[in-house]
Design a protein around this motif. Sequence first.
Motif, PDB file in Angstrom:
ATOM      1  N   LYS A 133       0.836  -1.209   0.000  1.00  0.00           N
ATOM      2  CA  LYS A 133       0.000   0.000   0.000  1.00  0.00           C
ATOM      3  C   LYS A 133       0.869   1.255   0.000  1.00  0.00           C
ATOM      4  N   LEU A 134       1.996   1.167   0.713  1.00  0.00           N
ATOM      5  CA  LEU A 134       2.931   2.302   0.722  1.00  0.00           C
ATOM      6  C   LEU A 134       3.507   2.536  -0.676  1.00  0.00           C
ATOM      7  N   LYS A 135       3.661   1.425  -1.418  1.00  0.00           N
ATOM      8  CA  LYS A 135       4.192   1.545  -2.787  1.00  0.00           C
ATOM      9  C   LYS A 135       3.216   2.291  -3.699  1.00  0.00           C
ATOM     10  N   TRP A 136       1.929   2.228  -3.405  1.00  0.00           N
ATOM     11  CA  TRP A 136       0.954   2.995  -4.198  1.00  0.00           C
ATOM     12  C   TRP A 136       1.261   4.488  -4.039  1.00  0.00           C
ATOM     13  N   LEU A 137       1.487   4.884  -2.764  1.00  0.00           N
ATOM     14  CA  LEU A 137       1.798   6.297  -2.499  1.00  0.00           C
ATOM     15  C   LEU A 137       3.129   6.680  -3.140  1.00  0.00           C
ATOM     16  N   ARG A 138       4.112   5.775  -3.007  1.00  0.00           N
ATOM     17  CA  ARG A 138       5.435   6.013  -3.604  1.00  0.00           C
ATOM     18  C   ARG A 138       5.315   6.231  -5.114  1.00  0.00           C
ATOM     19  N   ASN A 139       4.537   5.363  -5.775  1.00  0.00           N
ATOM     20  CA  ASN A 139       4.383   5.474  -7.237  1.00  0.00           C
ATOM     21  C   ASN A 139       3.707   6.782  -7.640  1.00  0.00           C
ATOM     22  N   LEU A 140       2.671   7.160  -6.890  1.00  0.00           N
ATOM     23  CA  LEU A 140       1.981   8.425  -7.192  1.00  0.00           C
ATOM     24  C   LEU A 140       2.929   9.607  -7.046  1.00  0.00           C
ATOM     25  N   LEU A 141       3.699   9.597  -5.943  1.00  0.00           N
ATOM     26  CA  LEU A 141       4.606  10.720  -5.662  1.00  0.00           C
ATOM     27  C   LEU A 141       5.749  10.792  -6.681  1.00  0.00           C
ATOM     28  N   TRP A 142       6.371   9.642  -6.975  1.00  0.00           N
ATOM     29  CA  TRP A 142       7.485   9.644  -7.942  1.00  0.00           C
ATOM     30  C   TRP A 142       6.995  10.014  -9.343  1.00  0.00           C
ATOM     31  N   GLY A 143       5.843   9.439  -9.716  1.00  0.00           N
ATOM     32  CA  GLY A 143       5.286   9.714 -11.046  1.00  0.00           C
ATOM     33  C   GLY A 143       4.996  11.186 -11.229  1.00  0.00           C
ATOM     34  N   LEU A 173       7.180  14.029 -13.694  1.00  0.00           N
ATOM     35  CA  LEU A 173       6.572  14.798 -14.781  1.00  0.00           C
ATOM     36  C   LEU A 173       6.560  16.297 -14.467  1.00  0.00           C
ATOM     37  N   LEU A 174       6.416  16.636 -13.187  1.00  0.00           N
ATOM     38  CA  LEU A 174       6.464  18.059 -12.812  1.00  0.00           C
ATOM     39  C   LEU A 174       7.880  18.622 -12.952  1.00  0.00           C
ATOM     40  N   VAL A 230       0.617  -1.507 -17.591  1.00  0.00           N
ATOM     41  CA  VAL A 230      -0.098  -0.244 -17.812  1.00  0.00           C
ATOM     42  C   VAL A 230      -0.310   0.497 -16.486  1.00  0.00           C
ATOM     43  N   GLY A 231      -0.283  -0.258 -15.388  1.00  0.00           N
ATOM     44  CA  GLY A 231      -0.418   0.346 -14.064  1.00  0.00           C
ATOM     45  C   GLY A 231       0.610   1.448 -13.823  1.00  0.00           C
ATOM     46  N   ILE A 232       1.811   1.278 -14.376  1.00  0.00           N
ATOM     47  CA  ILE A 232       2.873   2.288 -14.219  1.00  0.00           C
ATOM     48  C   ILE A 232       2.413   3.630 -14.801  1.00  0.00           C
ATOM     49  N   LEU A 233       1.788   3.553 -15.986  1.00  0.00           N
ATOM     50  CA  LEU A 233       1.306   4.782 -16.632  1.00  0.00           C
ATOM     51  C   LEU A 233       0.214   5.442 -15.792  1.00  0.00           C
ATOM     52  N   CYS A 234      -0.641   4.605 -15.179  1.00  0.00           N
ATOM     53  CA  CYS A 234      -1.719   5.149 -14.335  1.00  0.00           C
ATOM     54  C   CYS A 234      -1.127   5.959 -13.178  1.00  0.00           C
ATOM     55  N   TRP A 235      -0.135   5.362 -12.495  1.00  0.00           N
ATOM     56  CA  TRP A 235       0.491   6.058 -11.356  1.00  0.00           C
ATOM     57  C   TRP A 235       1.129   7.367 -11.813  1.00  0.00           C
ATOM     58  N   LEU A 236       1.867   7.306 -12.933  1.00  0.00           N
ATOM     59  CA  LEU A 236       2.567   8.488 -13.449  1.00  0.00           C
ATOM     60  C   LEU A 236       1.583   9.630 -13.728  1.00  0.00           C
ATOM     61  N   TYR A 237       0.558   9.315 -14.521  1.00  0.00           N
ATOM     62  CA  TYR A 237      -0.362  10.364 -14.953  1.00  0.00           C
ATOM     63  C   TYR A 237      -1.294  10.844 -13.838  1.00  0.00           C
ATOM     64  N   TRP A 238      -1.728   9.923 -12.965  1.00  0.00           N
ATOM     65  CA  TRP A 238      -2.590  10.365 -11.860  1.00  0.00           C
ATOM     66  C   TRP A 238      -1.801  11.226 -10.874  1.00  0.00           C
ATOM     67  N   GLY A 239      -0.553  10.824 -10.588  1.00  0.00           N
ATOM     68  CA  GLY A 239       0.298  11.621  -9.689  1.00  0.00           C
ATOM     69  C   GLY A 239       0.469  13.026 -10.229  1.00  0.00           C
ATOM     70  N   ALA A 240       0.794  13.119 -11.518  1.00  0.00           N
ATOM     71  CA  ALA A 240       1.009  14.437 -12.142  1.00  0.00           C
ATOM     72  C   ALA A 240      -0.296  15.225 -12.201  1.00  0.00           C
ATOM     73  N   VAL A 288       4.711  15.920 -22.026  1.00  0.00           N
ATOM     74  CA  VAL A 288       4.641  15.214 -20.741  1.00  0.00           C
ATOM     75  C   VAL A 288       4.114  13.792 -20.956  1.00  0.00           C
ATOM     76  N   ILE A 289       3.078  13.666 -21.809  1.00  0.00           N
ATOM     77  CA  ILE A 289       2.515  12.339 -22.106  1.00  0.00           C
ATOM     78  C   ILE A 289       3.589  11.476 -22.786  1.00  0.00           C
ATOM     79  N   ALA A 290       4.334  12.077 -23.718  1.00  0.00           N
ATOM     80  CA  ALA A 290       5.404  11.345 -24.407  1.00  0.00           C
ATOM     81  C   ALA A 290       6.473  10.898 -23.412  1.00  0.00           C
ATOM     82  N   LEU A 291       6.836  11.780 -22.479  1.00  0.00           N
ATOM     83  CA  LEU A 291       7.845  11.426 -21.472  1.00  0.00           C
ATOM     84  C   LEU A 291       7.348  10.263 -20.604  1.00  0.00           C
ATOM     85  N   GLY A 292       6.066  10.333 -20.214  1.00  0.00           N
ATOM     86  CA  GLY A 292       5.470   9.254 -19.426  1.00  0.00           C
ATOM     87  C   GLY A 292       5.539   7.928 -20.175  1.00  0.00           C
TER      88      GLY A 292
END
Lengths: 136, 105
Positions: free
Chosen positions: A51-61, A65-66, B28-38, B75-79
Motif C-alpha cells: 500500500k505504501l508503494k501505491w503512495l510512492r508510485n503516485l509521488l514519484w510519477g 513529470l512536474l 499499464v499500471g505504471i502509466l496510471c500512477w505516473l499520470y494520476w500523480g502528475a 509530458v505524455i510522451a515522457l510518461g
Amino acid sequence: MACFLIPTVEAIAVTALAKVMESKEVSRDIAKVQKDSESLEVAGKVPFSRKLKWLRNLLWGGSALLAFEHVWHGEVVPWFPFLTAAADPADAAEMLHEMATIGVTMAVLVTAVWGVMLAVSSSVEKRASKVQPAEN
Amino acid sequence: MTLLSTFFAAIICTVIWYRNAPKDDMKVGILCWLYWGASLMWLVDAIFEYAEVRAEYFTPAPADMLNDLFLGLSVIALGLIIWLVILLIKDPKGVVKNALSRGKH
C-alpha cells in the motif's frame, strides 16, 4: 518554481519506509483468523508495504513529470545552483513561499487520495474476511 | 491544457488497465500512477492559479494555450518513454530475454 521538490522529498521518505516495511513483512502476507481454536488462514490481505508503494508510485510519477515541466519553463537547469530562482535572493524567497504553499498542498492532496485508497482497500478486505469463514 | 491532457491520459490508461485486470502483462499500471500523480499535482497548481487570477484562468491567450498543449503532449510522451523503459527492463513476457538469448546462438 520548485514546488515539485516537496513531493520528491516525501517520495524519498516513503520509498525508504516501504523498503523497511517490506523486510519486516516477509512472513506476514497471510492473516491468521482464530475460529473455534482452529487456525484458519485467510489469504488476500494486501500488505502495508504494498500500500505504501501505491503512495510512492503516485509521488514519484507526479514529481518526475512536474520536474520536466520545470525544465520546460527554464526553472530547473543542469548547472549549479540547478534552480534559477536560487541565484537571486528575492526569487529565492518567492520560491520558498511557493514550496511552502503549493508544494506542501500537492504532497497533502496526493497523501489524502492515498488515504482514500487505503480506506476503500480496508473495507474490501473486511468484507472479504467476513465472507471467507461463511464459505468454509 | 497541461492538466487536461494529463488528466485524459490518466483516464484512458486507467480504463485500459481495468479492462485487462487482473492481468497486467504490459505494466499499464505504471502509466496510471505516473499520470494520476502528475494530474493531482497540476490540479493543486491550477487551484492556486485560479485563486490568484480568478475567471481569467479560463480565458488564456491562444499562444499560452498552444504552449501548454505542447507541454502536455510532451509530458505524455515522457510518461510513455518512462513506461517503455521500465517495461523493457522488467520484461514480464520474457521477449527481450528470448531475443537476446536467440542472438547468442
